[in-house]
Scaffold this active site. Structure first.
Site, short mmCIF file in Angstrom:
data_model
loop_
_atom_site.label_atom_id
_atom_site.label_comp_id
_atom_site.label_asym_id
_atom_site.label_seq_id
_atom_site.Cartn_x
_atom_site.Cartn_y
_atom_site.Cartn_z
N GLY A 164 20.30 23.09 26.62
CA GLY A 164 20.71 23.33 25.24
C GLY A 164 22.20 23.62 25.14
O GLY A 164 23.01 22.98 25.81
N GLY A 175 23.35 25.13 28.97
CA GLY A 175 23.04 24.22 30.06
C GLY A 175 23.47 22.79 29.76
O GLY A 175 23.96 22.08 30.66
N LYS A 218 29.95 41.37 30.29
CA LYS A 218 29.41 40.45 29.28
C LYS A 218 28.69 41.23 28.19
O LYS A 218 28.74 40.88 27.01
CB LYS A 218 28.48 39.44 29.94
CG LYS A 218 27.94 38.36 28.97
CD LYS A 218 29.02 37.39 28.55
CE LYS A 218 28.55 36.41 27.48
NZ LYS A 218 27.51 35.49 27.96
N SER A 254 24.09 33.53 19.83
CA SER A 254 22.77 32.95 20.07
C SER A 254 21.65 33.72 19.39
O SER A 254 20.69 33.13 18.87
CB SER A 254 22.50 32.85 21.58
OG SER A 254 22.52 34.14 22.18
#
Length: 306
Positions: free
Chosen positions: A11, A14, A186, A256
């Site tokens: 997606g 990736g 992160k 996301s």
């Protein structure tokens, strides 16, 4: 060394990194599900701020049972699907395969290691604005560096070759000396922005130009830094200014989790919120603001589930 790559989860993440590798000439094999027929016929399209391209022909598969064993498996599934990973990985790993989890959150490598104690497992942190905008169609809007560090059974030669392949594919690649520090770094960005864009139903640019929400982001980043420190990950406080500055310059972006919310999909609450809250609490620090946001997200998720 010529590496064979497998991409599990083709997606926004990736598809972008695997697509770049394939476009640059690496041997890359992609797993697709609903998009398989479209991609097999048309290839995979990547619209990128550093140059558009199409991967066609493409090594596309419907099942990992049909894929070759690979030297590097890049897992870019949402962590909500990680219960499927053991069965998906078994057909495509050999004794020296390196599995890289390019996923959001904390504790994921350890969970996979319970199933594969002898496998080389690494974590990957993608600092990127990228989204899937259609079948086999990725839109890369900004940034793109990839940080990778080992959780267990490190293979320095494979990581060095991966770095070379990624850089040849125009992907800035950073080798993390300490995966725990990299994961918490992160989270300094992911924890405030993923959840607040959902809870406030907005995008990053609106949060940043509104004084009250900007202050809340800063407060939560400070809390994440304190949680990281309790877990042995010492991060310089100036990192907060770096993240705020980066987000100020960023193309207006829905992370996301906001896209999952908008599309009524399961959100990655456990990996991004519940795991870090629990791990920090076990080390003696209580992330109160983060837990409040987690509880709001769980409420929203429950309402979405009906």
């Amino acid at each position: 060394m010529k590496l064979k790559y497998a991409i599990i989860g083709a997606g926004a993440i990736g598809g972008y990194y695997g697509g770049r590798l394939a476009h640059a000439g690496s041997d890359v094999h992609f797993l697709f599900h609903s998009e398989y027929d479209h991609v097999k016929a048309n290839g995979m399209r990547v619209d990128s701020v550093i140059g558009d391209f199409v991967v066609n022909p493409i090594n596309a598969y419907k099942s990992t049972a049909d894929m070759p064993k690979s030297d590097v498996v890049i897992v870019a599934l949402k962590s909500t699907q990680n219960h499927l990973l053991p069965d998906m990985l078994r057909p495509i790993v050999h004794e020296n395969t390196v599995v890289v989890l390019i996923q959001n959150g904390l504790g994921l490598e350890g969970e996979l290691a319970q199933h594969f104690p002898h496998l080389s497992i690494a974590g990957g942190m993608a600092f990127i604005c990228s989204s899937r905008v259609g079948a086999g169609h990725i839109s890369h809007q900004d940034y793109g560096p990839l940080t990778v560090g080992f959780h267990q059974n490190a293979q320095a030669d494979v990581l060095a070759q991966m770095k070379s392949d990624m850089e040849a594919a125009q992907v800035p690649f950073i080798v993390a000396e300490d995966l725990n520090v990299a994961r918490w770094k992160k989270l300094v960005w992911n924890i405030p922005y993923n959840g607040l864009t959902v809870a406030l139903n907005t995008a990053t640019d609106v949060i940043m130009r509104t004084p009250s929400s900007r202050q809340l982001v800063t407060d939560m980043m400070e809390e994440v830094l304190a949680g990281a420190k309790a877990c042995g990950a010492n991060i310089d406080p100036s990192f907060i200014d770096d993240m705020l500055s980066m987000t100020d310059k960023m193309t207006p972006y829905s992370p996301s989790m906001k896209l999952d919310f908008d599309n009524k999909r399961q959100m990655e609450i456990r990996a991004i919120y519940s795991n870090p809250i629990r791990i920090a609490k076990e080390s003696g620090f209580y992330m109160r603001k983060v837990e409040m946001l987690e509880q709001q997200l769980l409420f929203i998720q429950n309402r979405m589930n009906g």
